[in-house]
Design a protein around this motif. Structure first.
Motif, short mmCIF file in Angstrom:
data_model
loop_
_atom_site.label_atom_id
_atom_site.label_comp_id
_atom_site.label_asym_id
_atom_site.label_seq_id
_atom_site.Cartn_x
_atom_site.Cartn_y
_atom_site.Cartn_z
N GLY A 86 7.92 -14.78 -5.52
CA GLY A 86 8.26 -13.35 -5.39
C GLY A 86 7.11 -12.54 -4.82
O GLY A 86 7.33 -11.49 -4.20
N THR A 87 5.89 -12.99 -5.01
CA THR A 87 4.71 -12.32 -4.47
C THR A 87 4.52 -12.80 -3.03
O THR A 87 4.50 -14.01 -2.79
N LYS A 88 4.37 -11.87 -2.10
CA LYS A 88 4.45 -12.25 -0.68
C LYS A 88 3.11 -12.17 0.05
O LYS A 88 2.25 -11.35 -0.27
N PHE A 89 3.01 -13.01 1.08
CA PHE A 89 1.90 -12.92 2.03
C PHE A 89 2.27 -11.94 3.14
O PHE A 89 3.35 -12.05 3.73
N GLY A 90 1.37 -10.98 3.41
CA GLY A 90 1.64 -10.07 4.52
C GLY A 90 0.51 -10.00 5.53
O GLY A 90 0.75 -9.88 6.72
N CYS A 91 -0.74 -10.08 5.04
CA CYS A 91 -1.86 -9.91 5.99
C CYS A 91 -3.04 -10.80 5.67
O CYS A 91 -3.84 -11.10 6.54
N GLY A 92 -3.20 -11.19 4.42
CA GLY A 92 -4.34 -12.04 4.05
C GLY A 92 -5.66 -11.30 4.02
O GLY A 92 -6.72 -11.91 3.93
N ALA A 93 -5.61 -9.98 4.10
CA ALA A 93 -6.85 -9.22 4.22
C ALA A 93 -6.85 -7.95 3.37
O ALA A 93 -7.68 -7.06 3.57
N CYS A 103 -2.12 -4.67 3.54
CA CYS A 103 -0.70 -4.29 3.57
C CYS A 103 -0.03 -4.18 2.21
O CYS A 103 1.03 -3.57 2.09
N GLY A 104 -0.60 -4.79 1.18
CA GLY A 104 -0.07 -4.63 -0.17
C GLY A 104 1.11 -5.50 -0.53
O GLY A 104 1.61 -5.42 -1.66
N ALA A 105 1.57 -6.37 0.37
CA ALA A 105 2.74 -7.20 0.07
C ALA A 105 2.47 -8.16 -1.09
O ALA A 105 3.39 -8.59 -1.77
N CYS A 106 1.20 -8.46 -1.34
CA CYS A 106 0.83 -9.46 -2.35
C CYS A 106 0.42 -8.83 -3.67
O CYS A 106 -0.17 -9.50 -4.52
N THR A 107 0.74 -7.55 -3.87
CA THR A 107 0.25 -6.82 -5.05
C THR A 107 0.79 -7.41 -6.35
O THR A 107 1.99 -7.64 -6.50
N VAL A 108 -0.13 -7.66 -7.29
CA VAL A 108 0.24 -8.08 -8.66
C VAL A 108 -0.62 -7.24 -9.62
O VAL A 108 -1.46 -6.44 -9.18
N HIS A 109 -0.38 -7.40 -10.89
CA HIS A 109 -1.18 -6.68 -11.88
C HIS A 109 -2.20 -7.62 -12.51
O HIS A 109 -1.87 -8.74 -12.90
N LEU A 110 -3.42 -7.14 -12.63
CA LEU A 110 -4.47 -7.85 -13.35
C LEU A 110 -4.87 -6.95 -14.52
O LEU A 110 -5.42 -5.85 -14.29
N PRO A 120 15.51 -1.37 -0.82
CA PRO A 120 15.13 -2.43 0.13
C PRO A 120 15.95 -2.46 1.41
O PRO A 120 17.17 -2.21 1.38
N GLN A 121 15.28 -2.76 2.49
CA GLN A 121 15.99 -3.17 3.71
C GLN A 121 15.78 -4.68 3.81
O GLN A 121 16.55 -5.43 3.22
N CYS A 122 14.73 -5.12 4.51
CA CYS A 122 14.51 -6.57 4.51
C CYS A 122 14.04 -7.04 3.15
O CYS A 122 14.24 -8.19 2.78
N GLY A 123 13.35 -6.17 2.42
CA GLY A 123 12.97 -6.47 1.05
C GLY A 123 11.65 -7.19 0.87
O GLY A 123 11.16 -7.33 -0.24
N TYR A 124 11.06 -7.62 1.97
CA TYR A 124 9.90 -8.50 1.87
C TYR A 124 8.69 -7.82 1.21
O TYR A 124 7.97 -8.43 0.44
N CYS A 125 8.48 -6.55 1.50
CA CYS A 125 7.32 -5.84 0.94
C CYS A 125 7.60 -5.28 -0.44
O CYS A 125 6.71 -4.73 -1.07
N GLN A 126 8.86 -5.35 -0.89
CA GLN A 126 9.26 -4.53 -2.04
C GLN A 126 8.67 -5.00 -3.36
O GLN A 126 8.44 -4.18 -4.25
N ALA A 127 8.40 -6.29 -3.52
CA ALA A 127 7.75 -6.73 -4.76
C ALA A 127 6.39 -6.03 -4.88
O ALA A 127 6.05 -5.49 -5.93
N GLY A 128 5.65 -6.03 -3.79
CA GLY A 128 4.35 -5.35 -3.78
C GLY A 128 4.49 -3.86 -4.01
O GLY A 128 3.70 -3.25 -4.75
N GLN A 129 5.49 -3.27 -3.39
CA GLN A 129 5.72 -1.82 -3.58
C GLN A 129 6.01 -1.52 -5.05
O GLN A 129 5.47 -0.58 -5.63
N MET A 130 6.88 -2.34 -5.64
CA MET A 130 7.27 -2.07 -7.04
C MET A 130 6.10 -2.31 -7.99
O MET A 130 5.93 -1.57 -8.97
N MET A 131 5.28 -3.33 -7.71
CA MET A 131 4.13 -3.57 -8.58
C MET A 131 3.14 -2.41 -8.49
O MET A 131 2.59 -1.97 -9.50
#
Lengths: 169, 800
Positions: A33-40, A43-50, A96-107
């Motif tokens: 569910g956590t996505k790769f978007g930029c690796g840098a 973009c925030g697609a990989c956002t999780v909580h620590l 969501p549209q494509c939904g790919y960034c949305q996990a990161g957005q919601m986190m």
């Protein structure tokens, strides 16, 4: 073995300590569910909580999270099979549209609302500007965050005296 | 409405897909034994009884599924539960290719198009369900594989509904007809005496009713009627089309369960990270992988085969690092050294490509007479009155799609049979390319379509899918190819860099003696090295189909060489053509001292059907439509401009340093007008408000039309204000979101969408919102600040 708490469960991982958390989640733990978007961290697609704070898992070595609590989109719901208010608001606004960034957005949104259930437009902009959506769902994200904030306030007000925890991110 | 839609894009996607595939081709299959259809799907997908599968999983049930042990073994127990849920119905019965019905009344409808965020996995089943007479809560959407039996699956050109609306309706009507025939035979009455409504067939005289589930088995034994022989509903009886139904896939997305191409996991799978040639056409001369092989997790380093120019949509060669996890693959690749061979004369020319110089050449070309593609009257002999003449050249840079999910595909190749899971807009093209690549029958290739994390045209090209196939064959294990963001930015199929020239003379409150020219590297050049100018269909994208009532018109183009991979990007050449035309009409309006929308209305002229083919452009291609219902209609153009002005109040006065800009564009058989309000203070731009008004005919799923318009406005912001791809020495200079920025939430103004209520034939939606946005922004900047921006992006002049 590297130990951490992942979505409330204690796990031990046998991985290179330099491996970014993102790949440990996706490739080793099969939590995709956590996505790769930029690796840098751009973009925030990989956002999780620590420990409740939003972080970019693509630039966070797994060694950094040792002994700490990581929450991903799969663990965001307040209980199993129950949606977090952010997820409910996302659904109600058909964000969501494509939904790919949305996990990161919601986190990111959940981390914001955990501290401030009534964010202003400016506070939303400041907190959320690290999360890119190429489909252009920003107006609905803003609306959903405000709606989720109200939902969290309602839940917290309904249970103040019981000593139970309110909704947290 | 509160339908229960089982999400197709869950972890059970693959099993679902296979299930549908089997059901739709083998209606008489028993619960055991193979059939011709399943034999060639893949060696790794076995047909098992649902009972045995579920028993194996410790669950109960009955029925038939196709089951991929490779995939399911990689899944968590939760996903097994989802398989059980998705299979909980009794045996399903096929009613044509797109619909199957279970005895428990559950209707499964196939979405055969590719979902990339436009909502097509709701809209196609919604159309079919309406004609079927189904109750939406009882519908399950199932994603198809790539298969010619579904007709076209090429998801581009905003075509899914605008070119196939009636095809989808017929698919629903076929199934409805079979149910009605079954009911009539049960009741021993004439088919003309029965009707279908709300998941039931009713005998009108007696009001007897049979549910779809009760009729399914009998109906499935009937011959499938010819699609031309079934009656379609009167549109006034639509129950789902035009209404906002519950969207398919949203729940899976918000739970993090939706499956995109990058999410595919197979046992024994390797991840490939590929170093590709920095210059298009270069080959690997030599490489050193000693350090790469020392990285823990790296299993193999494989050079991809050389590919001759033209590049086509195939891989571009390179060296692949294959590892047991994604990070090891990328880390191993960092240790790789590759020497490239650019000695081929053509490649050497590519290596000298500099966008700065190239753009100057394009500008120079369009400022000279070119090849005429449309002529009306005579512009040559006219002596222009300089005081009343406007002449301008507009440019836009290369652009990249920058979908949030970078390209990815997974392949298994075994015994001349291939199965892929890929995020592609064109699964049948993938199938064909893979069959050619492997030298096998297309029937031996299974293309599973995952969700795409954005696509915008990029993923119609299957270079990444073929990479996975090539590597899976070479290494003899399942391979997932994952592109880094840097790979994606540096090896794209870019929207062409372009120059447009316009010249016209004002005559009172309109203009004539119109000359316009365009030059850009054509998409045809990736297939044919001799292609040097836009095709006729490309010239029909808002250029030579200019809709104005002009006595004297010349539309011209110029030949140019192509040095990078160019490709289809949302709205394609409409982007640069609408930017030029929308800017130029604004400049004419300023010169004539009339409001911009008035100049548009004046130039569009009297109410009429516009047929460029009869007005000097006989090669006109109206987005593939010859039907009268898609005729270019100046009344619809004027009406949507008027709706925009009424709703946005873009002609009202503004505060100092603020201004409105508007524009209009027809594309993909839809009519769109846009208005933007901005503030410019001390060379700092703030976009305050944006409006889009669209006439797309019937809006099948209104909320998804709205979301596409919202998305087009945001993409318009990114494209106009901040992003560009530049090339130096043949190498793309950008690499990630820091140097190819995309609009962020703090740059997003208030957005408003106005959808014209219409019962006209449905036009496109995914692309048409985009083209008029760019000039609406730059026109607003002019009206706020007096700065006329003719060369994008805006951030070269203003802080954004």
């Amino acid at each position: 073995m590297l130990k951490l708490t992942l979505n409330g469960q204690k796990v031990a991982l046998d991985v290179d300590p330099n491996m970014p958390l993102l790949y440990a989640l996706r490739d080793i733990q099969q939590l995709t569910g956590t996505k790769f978007g930029c690796g840098a961290g751009l973009c925030g697609a990989c956002t999780v909580h620590l420990d409740g704070e939003s972080i970019r898992s693509c630039i966070t070595p797994i060694s950094v999270v040792e002994g700490k609590a990581v929450t991903t989109i799969e663990g965001l719901g307040v209980a199993s099979d129950e949606l977090h208010p952010v997820q409910q608001a996302w659904l109600e606004n058909s964000v969501p549209q494509c939904g790919y960034c949305q996990a990161g957005q919601m986190m990111s949104a959940a981390a914001l609302l955990a501290k401030n259930t009534n964010p202003s437009d400016e506070e939303i902009n400041n907190h959320m500007q690290g999360n890119i959506c190429r489909c252009g769902t920003y107006p609905r994200i803003k609306k959903a965050i405000k709606q989720a904030g109200v939902m969290i306030q309602d839940v917290n007000q309904a249970k103040p005296a019981t000593g139970k925890k309110g909704v947290q991110a | 409405m509160s339908p229960l839609i089982e999400q197709p894009a869950t972890k059970s996607l693959l099993a679902e897909t296979a299930l549908t595939e089997q059901l739709s081709t083998a209606p008489s299959a028993t619960t055991d034994g193979a059939n011709a259809t399943t034999d060639h799907i893949a060696p790794d997908i076995k047909k098992v009884t649902r009972r045995s599968l579920l028993q194996a999983l410790g669950l109960s049930g009955a029925g038939l599924v196709l089951f991929s042990p490779l995939h399911a073994m990689a899944q968590s127990p939760a996903s097994h539960n989802q398989i059980a849920q998705s299979s909980s119905a009794d045996q399903d019965f096929d009613l044509g290719v797109f619909v199957s019905i279970a005895k428990n009344d559950e209707v499964r409808i196939v979405n055969h198009r590719a979902e990339m965020g436009q909502g097509i996995m709701t809209s196609v089943p919604q159309i079919i369900a309406d004609e079927l007479g189904a109750s939406w809560p009882k519908v399950t959407v199932v994603q198809a594989q790539g298969d010619p039996k579904y007709g076209s699956q090429a998801t581009g050109g905003s075509a899914s509904i605008r070119q196939h609306f009636n095809d989808h309706r017929q698919m629903g009507a076929i199934a409805r007809t079979m149910l009605e025939q079954a009911a009539a035979s049960v009741w021993q009455v004439s088919v003309s005496d029965v009707s279908t409504k709300n998941h039931q067939v009713i005998h009108r005289k007696t009001q007897k009713a049979l549910s779809f589930g009760e009729l399914a088995e009998l109906a499935a034994q009937l011959p499938v009627p010819d699609k031309g022989a079934v009656a379609l509903k009167d549109p006034k009886d639509f129950t789902l089309i035009g209404r906002d139904v519950k969207l398919a896939g949203q729940e899976a997305i918000i739970k993090g369960e939706a499956v995109y191409a990058q999410d595919i996991q197979l046992p024994n799978m390797l991840i490939a990270s590929i170093e590709r040639p920095p210059v298009v056409g270069a080959k690997v001369k030599s490489f050193n992988a000693d350090a790469t092989k020392k990285v823990k997790g790296v299993i193999a380093v494989i050079p991809l085969k050389d590919r001759p120019l033209p590049v086509n949509v195939k891989p571009v060669s390179g060296v692949a690092v294959l590892a047991t996890n994604t990070w090891a693959a990328h880390e191993g690749r960092k240790q790789l050294t590759v020497e490239w061979d650019t000695s081929n004369a053509r490649v050497n020319q590519n290596a000298q490509h500099h966008t700065e110089q190239y753009l100057k050449e394009l500008v120079e070309k369009v400022n000279h007479k070119g090849r005429r593609v449309r002529t009306e009257g005579n512009t040559d002999s006219h002596v222009y009155n300089e005081a009343n003449t406007v002449e301008a050249t507009y440019t836009i840079p290369y652009h990249h799609h920058m979908s949030m999910e970078t390209p990815s595909a997974t392949a298994v190749v075994k015994d001349n049979v291939c199965t892929v899971w890929t995020g592609t807009q064109n699964p049948q093209w993938a199938k064909k390319l893979i069959a050619e690549e492997l030298g096998i029958d297309p029937q031996a290739v299974t293309v599973n379509m995952t969700l795409m994390g954005g696509a915008f045209g990029r993923k119609g090209k299957n270079d990444f899918t073929v990479e996975a196939v090539e590597l899976a064959k070479a290494v003899g294990r399942p391979v997932k190819v994952v592109w880094t963001r840097e790979d994606d930015v540096k090896h794209g199929f870019y929207h062409s860099i372009s120059a447009n020239y316009c010249k016209a003379e004002i005559n009172k409150d309109r203009a004539d003696h119109w000359v316009q020219r365009v030059a850009y590297p054509p998409i045809g050049a990736i297939f044919d090295l001799n292609a040097k100018s836009p095709s006729n269909s490309a010239l029909s994208l808002g250029f030579a189909d200019i809709p104005f009532e002009l006595e004297h018109l010349s539309c011209e183009t110029q030949d140019v060489e192509t040095h990078v991979r160019v490709g289809w990007f949302r709205a394609v050449a409409n982007i640069n053509n609408a930017f030029a035309l929308g800017s130029f009409v604004d400049e004419l309006a300023v010169k004539a001292k009339v409001p911009t929308h008035t100049m548009w209305l004046n130039l569009l002229g009297k109410d009429r059907i516009i047929n460029p083919a009869k007005e000097g452009f006989k090669e006109w291609d109206n987005y593939g439509h010859k039907k009268q219902e898609y005729a270019l209609d100046s009344r619809r153009m004027k009406k949507i401009i008027q709706l925009l002005m009424k709703q946005s109040k873009a002609d009202s006065p503004t505060a100092k340093n603020e201004g409105w800009g508007m524009s209009y564009a027809h594309s993909f058989n839809s009519y769109v007008a846009a208005a933007t309000k901005v503030r410019v203070v001390d060379d700092k731009l703030t976009v305050l408000e944006m409006h889009t008004a669209i006439d797309c005919g019937v809006a099948v799923t209104p909320d998804r039309v709205k979301s596409q318009m919202e998305g087009a406005m945001i993409m318009g912001l990114s494209t106009a204000l901040m992003s560009e791809i530049t090339v130096k020495d043949g190498v793309v200079e950008q690499s990630n979101f820091h140097d190819y920025p995309s609009a962020r939430i703090n740059q997003c103004p208030s957005l408003f969408v106005h959808i014209l209520d219409s019962d006209a034939a449905p036009g496109g939606v995914g692309e048409p919102g985009f083209p008029p946005i760019l000039p609406s922004i730059t026109n607003a900047i002019f009206h706020a600040s007096g700065k006329r921006i003719r060369n994008l992006p805006v951030n070269k002049v203003l802080s954004v």
